[in-house]
Design a protein around this motif. Structure first.
Motif, short mmCIF file in Angstrom:
data_model
loop_
_atom_site.label_atom_id
_atom_site.label_comp_id
_atom_site.label_asym_id
_atom_site.label_seq_id
_atom_site.Cartn_x
_atom_site.Cartn_y
_atom_site.Cartn_z
N ALA A 110 -11.66 -3.24 -3.05
CA ALA A 110 -11.90 -2.33 -4.17
C ALA A 110 -11.57 -0.88 -3.83
CB ALA A 110 -13.36 -2.44 -4.61
N LYS A 111 -11.44 -0.55 -2.55
CA LYS A 111 -11.21 0.84 -2.15
C LYS A 111 -9.82 1.10 -1.56
CE LYS A 111 -16.09 1.48 -1.37
NZ LYS A 111 -17.15 1.80 -0.47
N VAL A 112 -8.96 0.11 -1.56
CA VAL A 112 -7.63 0.26 -0.95
C VAL A 112 -6.86 1.41 -1.58
CG1 VAL A 112 -5.37 -0.84 -0.64
CG2 VAL A 112 -7.45 -2.12 -0.15
N ALA A 113 -6.80 1.47 -2.89
CA ALA A 113 -6.02 2.52 -3.57
C ALA A 113 -6.55 3.92 -3.26
CB ALA A 113 -6.02 2.28 -5.07
N ASP A 114 -7.86 4.03 -3.06
CA ASP A 114 -8.47 5.34 -2.79
C ASP A 114 -8.35 5.76 -1.33
OD1 ASP A 114 -9.29 5.39 -5.46
OD2 ASP A 114 -11.20 4.44 -5.00
N ARG A 115 -8.11 4.82 -0.43
CA ARG A 115 -8.12 5.14 1.00
C ARG A 115 -6.75 4.95 1.67
NH1 ARG A 115 -13.37 2.11 3.21
NH2 ARG A 115 -12.50 2.86 5.17
N LEU A 116 -5.68 5.08 0.91
CA LEU A 116 -4.33 4.91 1.45
C LEU A 116 -4.03 5.92 2.56
CD1 LEU A 116 -2.23 4.19 -1.74
CD2 LEU A 116 -2.92 2.58 0.03
N SER A 117 -4.64 7.08 2.51
CA SER A 117 -4.38 8.11 3.53
C SER A 117 -4.76 7.63 4.94
CB SER A 117 -5.14 9.39 3.20
OG SER A 117 -6.54 9.15 3.17
N GLU A 118 -5.71 6.68 5.04
CA GLU A 118 -6.11 6.16 6.34
C GLU A 118 -5.00 5.32 6.99
OE1 GLU A 118 -9.95 4.20 6.28
OE2 GLU A 118 -10.58 5.52 4.64
N LEU A 119 -4.04 4.90 6.20
CA LEU A 119 -2.94 4.08 6.71
C LEU A 119 -1.67 4.89 6.96
CD1 LEU A 119 -3.40 1.05 4.32
CD2 LEU A 119 -4.11 1.22 6.70
N GLU A 120 -1.73 6.18 6.70
CA GLU A 120 -0.54 7.03 6.79
C GLU A 120 0.14 6.96 8.16
OE1 GLU A 120 2.26 8.96 4.94
OE2 GLU A 120 0.39 8.59 3.89
N LYS A 121 -0.64 6.91 9.23
CA LYS A 121 -0.04 6.88 10.57
C LYS A 121 0.66 5.55 10.86
CE LYS A 121 -4.44 5.69 12.77
NZ LYS A 121 -5.48 6.17 13.65
N HIS A 122 0.47 4.56 10.00
CA HIS A 122 1.12 3.25 10.18
C HIS A 122 2.24 3.03 9.19
CE1 HIS A 122 -2.14 2.28 12.87
NE2 HIS A 122 -3.02 2.56 11.93
N LYS A 123 2.74 4.09 8.58
CA LYS A 123 3.75 3.99 7.52
C LYS A 123 5.03 3.29 7.99
CE LYS A 123 4.84 5.78 3.30
NZ LYS A 123 4.08 6.06 2.16
N ALA A 124 5.39 3.43 9.26
CA ALA A 124 6.62 2.82 9.78
C ALA A 124 6.45 1.34 10.11
CB ALA A 124 7.08 3.58 11.02
N LYS A 125 5.23 0.85 10.09
CA LYS A 125 4.95 -0.54 10.45
C LYS A 125 4.75 -1.39 9.21
CE LYS A 125 2.68 0.74 14.75
NZ LYS A 125 1.45 0.63 15.54
N THR A 126 4.80 -2.70 9.40
CA THR A 126 4.46 -3.64 8.33
C THR A 126 2.94 -3.75 8.27
OG1 THR A 126 6.48 -4.90 8.65
CG2 THR A 126 4.68 -6.01 7.52
N ILE A 127 2.38 -3.53 7.11
CA ILE A 127 0.94 -3.71 6.91
C ILE A 127 0.73 -5.16 6.50
CG2 ILE A 127 -1.10 -2.96 5.64
CD1 ILE A 127 0.12 -0.72 7.32
#
Length: 132
Positions: A72-89
């Motif tokens: 439920a919070k994925v859309a609101d917390r995308l900034s926490e994944l910013e350092k992994h932008k070059a990787k496959t999530i």
């Protein structure tokens, strides 16, 4: 059975429409990775696990080094994944029902995201390691 034999054309159309619906819905979720593919990506440093289950499920056991963000919070917390932008999530949930939607949210925001086929249920069925 009498209806099917008498209305075979209508019945055939319904079957085709259901098949098309299932096909379209499966494509919305994006690419599903097997546990082999997911493990290979993580071990090569090319992937990161995002667990979208609720806190109690995550605490009961999760994949090593998984990032926890409830669905439920994925859309609101995308900034926490910013350092992994070059990787496959690699999005993981209990059985795959929320992973597809979370994966789509990530792809729409510019991430390379896939989902783990079968979710944690498949991971644990294969006796793969989890941490608590």
């Amino acid at each position: 059975m009498a209806f099917v034999s008498e209305q075979w054309l209508l019945f055939s159309i319904v079957i085709v429409l259901v098949a098309v619906l299932l096909f379209i819905e499966s494509k919305k979720g994006g690419k599903a990775l097997t546990y082999h593919q997911a493990t290979r990506l993580v071990n090569n440093g090319e992937g990161v696990i995002l667990d979208v289950r609720e806190k109690k499920d995550f605490s009961a056991g999760h994949i090593v080094d998984a990032i926890h963000i409830p669905y439920a919070k994925v859309a609101d917390r995308l900034s926490e994944l910013e350092k992994h932008k070059a990787k496959t999530i690699i999005v993981v949930d209990k059985m795959g029902q929320h992973a597809a939607a979370a994966s789509k949210t990530l792809r729409d925001a510019g991430w390379n995201a896939s989902r783990l086929a079968g979710g944690m249920a498949e991971w644990q069925a294969q006796n793969l390691p989890v941490v608590k």
